[in-house]
Scaffold this motif. Structure first.
Motif, short mmCIF file in Angstrom:
data_model
loop_
_atom_site.label_atom_id
_atom_site.label_comp_id
_atom_site.label_asym_id
_atom_site.label_seq_id
_atom_site.Cartn_x
_atom_site.Cartn_y
_atom_site.Cartn_z
N LEU A 85 0.75 -1.38 -0.09
CA LEU A 85 0.47 -0.31 -0.24
C LEU A 85 0.65 1.20 0.05
CD1 LEU A 85 -2.54 -1.69 2.72
CD2 LEU A 85 -2.85 -1.02 -0.05
N PRO A 86 0.48 2.31 -0.87
CA PRO A 86 1.42 3.08 -0.66
C PRO A 86 1.42 3.91 1.04
CG PRO A 86 -1.12 4.12 -1.63
CD PRO A 86 -0.60 2.16 -1.53
N ASP A 87 2.32 5.05 1.26
CA ASP A 87 3.20 5.64 1.83
C ASP A 87 3.02 6.77 1.68
OD1 ASP A 87 3.90 6.34 4.51
OD2 ASP A 87 5.64 5.42 5.10
N TYR A 88 2.18 7.90 2.04
CA TYR A 88 2.30 9.36 1.58
C TYR A 88 2.68 10.00 3.37
CZ TYR A 88 -1.25 8.16 -1.30
OH TYR A 88 -1.87 6.47 -2.79
N SER A 89 2.68 9.47 3.77
CA SER A 89 3.67 10.04 5.25
C SER A 89 4.59 10.73 5.32
CB SER A 89 3.75 9.01 6.74
OG SER A 89 4.89 8.12 6.12
N PHE A 114 5.05 3.55 -10.18
CA PHE A 114 3.96 3.28 -11.13
C PHE A 114 3.52 1.66 -10.40
CE2 PHE A 114 4.47 6.65 -14.00
CZ PHE A 114 3.20 6.45 -14.20
N ASP A 115 4.98 1.28 -9.31
CA ASP A 115 4.94 0.74 -8.81
C ASP A 115 3.20 -0.03 -7.88
OD1 ASP A 115 6.20 -2.35 -8.45
OD2 ASP A 115 6.95 -1.43 -5.72
N GLY A 116 2.33 -0.82 -7.96
CA GLY A 116 0.73 -1.32 -7.43
C GLY A 116 -0.07 -0.08 -8.18
N MET A 117 0.41 0.59 -9.28
CA MET A 117 0.06 0.99 -10.34
C MET A 117 -1.65 0.19 -11.05
SD MET A 117 -1.44 3.92 -10.66
CE MET A 117 -2.57 3.61 -12.03
N PRO A 118 -2.70 0.32 -11.00
CA PRO A 118 -3.54 -0.29 -11.50
C PRO A 118 -3.15 -0.76 -13.05
CG PRO A 118 -5.38 0.93 -10.13
CD PRO A 118 -4.00 1.08 -9.97
N VAL A 119 -3.61 -2.04 -13.68
CA VAL A 119 -3.18 -2.23 -14.73
C VAL A 119 -5.19 -1.96 -16.05
CG1 VAL A 119 -2.38 -3.40 -16.79
CG2 VAL A 119 -0.94 -4.15 -14.58
N TRP A 120 -4.76 -0.43 -16.01
CA TRP A 120 -6.15 -1.58 -16.97
C TRP A 120 -6.36 -2.29 -17.57
CZ3 TRP A 120 -8.32 1.58 -12.91
CH2 TRP A 120 -8.25 1.98 -11.88
#
Length: 634
Positions: A85-89, A114-120
């Protein structure tokens, strides 16, 4: 020194005799020479051009390297790279570096984001009306990025401006408008289209003087209760005020109620409040409801607006539905693309309803939804383009002069406006033509026909929008012992099943959370059931038939959602979506029973206490503890 002075004061015979001035060496010039390598060459230089092309290809390659393999368990992952999950902290800690960074390193760091981006375009990605972009549209937008054509005016976009003019002409012809008098502008998404429509409506109805003195009248915007929430955005940002938006009730098909529209129009007139715009939603997000725009047009044509104002603008929010115009010339009797009988009937119905777009004054079209183009790429169309331009024209600044015949910066909301939108859309229209759109849209209907047959055969699952023919299937899943079809009908029509609806809504919410957790949370991955399809969820599809005015959305119909937008999404992907939903429901019930047992053993819940919630994975809302009678057969 004398020769240098002579060079500056004397005019050479030809420009090629102008010598380059001598300049002193410096650190900044050396650094500039290094930095120039990070910009495309202004000349046709094979080595430097090839370097730019290779750099671009390497960057794309870095992203492609994050894709999953085409076989094995990982092939089911519908995202790039790792699941984390992305960590924006720590984003606020970013600072500008004191020195330049090599472009290869910049691109490598960029690609890693782009790691973790949905592949549309993955067959298991079916979360929303978010399609993959076709290759020419991607490249078209990228080409605009190389030379930055700005469609504020023809001088800064030159021939590239033709992509806007020609795309608008093509869409006008699809609508059935005269391309010589209709026209369009590309803007920043469906919100941009709606904002253009709102401003055009305010100016047409309240008069051009309202642009100077401001909005001093409570102009009204009428839109169905199922209309997009952008209605509040645009009424707010134009200064009209969201309190001047009136919602029109919808019928059982989520379409605008004509009787209620007439009633509200009369109320506005009695109150002395002019109606500036009526919005017909031509394809809602969840239900793909298509408002009866032909009937609305007939009503408005004879409507006497309050205060002697001109009749309201009829805006069609067709950002999702516009591309069904591609079936305008399809031979439904011969059926040359050989769609199945079930799919063909749905396609024909959509095409017939969307043909009524011709009755609108202005239309919003999203290419980044049902045009399979990159984000964002939207086209605002008006039937009378000259009137639109005249109404919104403003004086040009002294430093800009018209040097070509096309200068939309005189009346557009944006001043600088990238051609990336229009190059992407133009490329899409050229690529697909009528037939390409027909194939792309028909495929969605075909796989949904299959999916709904699957749901019909599963006793504990039910499709809740079986009569709708759009891009989404909404469905509910129940415990294995429940007859889903009968149970849902009771929840929809029997006031005595109101609490059943609530608790099975909570089950849908918990299942949606579980599906997303199985997909994205490594700690909740289930052996043998890794990587479910990326589906979504709605907590407000429709009210019950016995309480159409229900304001508590917990007592509306919740549902799981599947949008098979990718051309790679096939019947197997749809079958997987159904099976994973059933599996997730089983897992949720097992967890719920364990929670009940733990509470009973620890005597944490007093008799009659309201069951609590688990907020450990509230992707779509809290995981509510559901009473046992809804989980196990009594």
């Amino acid at each position: 020194m004398a020769s240098q002075k002579q060079t500056l004061t004397s005019l050479p015979q030809v420009s090629s005799e102008i010598a380059s001035p001598e300049v002193a060496p410096s650190v900044w010039r050396r650094q500039l020479d290094a930095l120039k390598a990070s910009f495309p060459s202004p000349w046709r230089e094979p080595d430097r051009d090839q370097s730019f092309e290779q750099m671009f290809a390497r960057a794309v390659g870095m992203i492609n390297a994050l894709k999953q393999p085409p076989a094995g368990t990982d092939a089911a992952k519908s995202y790039l790279g790792k699941v984390d999950l992305p960590d924006y902290s720590k984003c606020h800690e970013a600072r500008l570096a004191p020195r330049m960074m090599p472009q290869e390193q910049v691109l490598a760091e960029l690609a890693s984001l782009f790691d973790g981006m949905p592949v549309w375009n993955h067959p298991y990605t079916m979360a929303n009306v978010i399609p993959p972009a076709n290759t020419p549209s991607i490249i078209g937008a990228a080409m605009a990025g190389v030379f930055s054509p700005n469609i504020i005016e023809g001088e800064y976009s030159w021939n590239v401006a033709k992509t806007e003019l020609e795309a608008a002409a093509m869409v006008a012809a699809m609508i059935g408008w005269d391309p010589q008098t209709a026209g369009g502008l590309f803007t920043f998404g469906g919100t941009g289209c709606y904002l253009y429509g709102t401003k055009y409506a305010l100016t047409r109805v309240l008069g051009p003087e309202s642009r100077k003195r401001g909005i001093r009248v409570d102009g009204q915007i009428l839109v169905s209760a199922e209309g997009h929430y952008v209605k509040d955005n645009c009424s707010d940002w134009t200064g009209l005020g969201s309190g001047n938006v009136r919602e029109i009730q919808v019928d059982e098909q989520n379409r605008m109620s004509i009787p209620h529209l007439k009633q509200v129009l009369e109320e506005c007139r009695r109150e002395g409040k002019p109606v500036v715009m009526v919005v017909c939603t031509m394809g809602t997000t969840d239900a793909f409801a298509i408002d009866p725009i032909r009937e609305v047009r007939e009503i408005l044509d004879s409507y006497e607006n309050a205060g002697g104002c001109p009749r309201p603008l009829l805006y069609a929010d067709a950002v999702i539905g516009w591309s069904w115009l591609a079936f305008k010339h399809y031979d439904f009797e011969r059926n040359p693309l050989q769609f199945s009988a079930e799919a063909l009937a749905k396609i024909r119905r959509n095409a017939e309803q969307m043909a009524d777009l011709i009755y609108a004054d202005a239309i919003g079209c999203d290419f980044h939804k049902t045009g399979w183009s990159p984000y964002n790429c939207s086209l605002f169309m008006v039937k009378d383009y000259k009137l639109f331009a005249k109404m919104l024209e403003r004086p040009a600044p002294a430093y800009l002069q018209d040097r070509t015949a096309y200068n939309p910066g005189h009346y557009t909301l944006e001043t600088s406006r990238s051609a990336a939108y229009s190059t992407a859309a133009w490329s899409t229209l050229k690529l697909l033509g009528y037939e390409g759109f027909q194939v792309m849209l028909g495929r969605i209907i075909e796989v949904e026909v299959y999916f709904r047959k699957v749901l019909a055969e599963m006793p504990n699952m039910v499709c809740v929008n079986p009569t709708e023919n759009g891009f989404v299937t909404l469905f509910r899943v129940y415990p294995e012992w429940v007859d889903a079809k009968a149970q849902y009908q009771r929840e929809l029509s029997d006031p005595g099943a109101r609490e059943d609806l609530y608790w099975y809504n909570m089950l849908q919410q918990n299942v949606a959370n579980k599906l997303f957790a199985m997909l994205r949370d490594p700690d909740q991955r289930v052996e043998g059931w890794e990587y479910p399809p990326y589906t979504s969820f709605t907590a407000g599809y429709r009210p019950t038939s016995y309480a159409p005015g229900e304001t508590d959305k917990r007592y509306w119909v919740y549902g799981l959602k599947s949008y098979p937008m990718s051309p790679y999404c096939d019947e197997r992907a749809m079958l997987m979506a159904a099976m994973y939903a059933r599996k997730a429901c089983q897992l949720v019930i097992e967890e719920q029973l364990a929670m009940h047992a733990a509470r009973a053993a620890q005597q944490q819940a007093a008799a009659g206490a309201e069951p609590g919630a688990d907020t450990s994975a509230n992707w779509f809302g809290d995981n509510i503890l559901i009473p046992l009678k809804y989980l196990v057969q009594q």
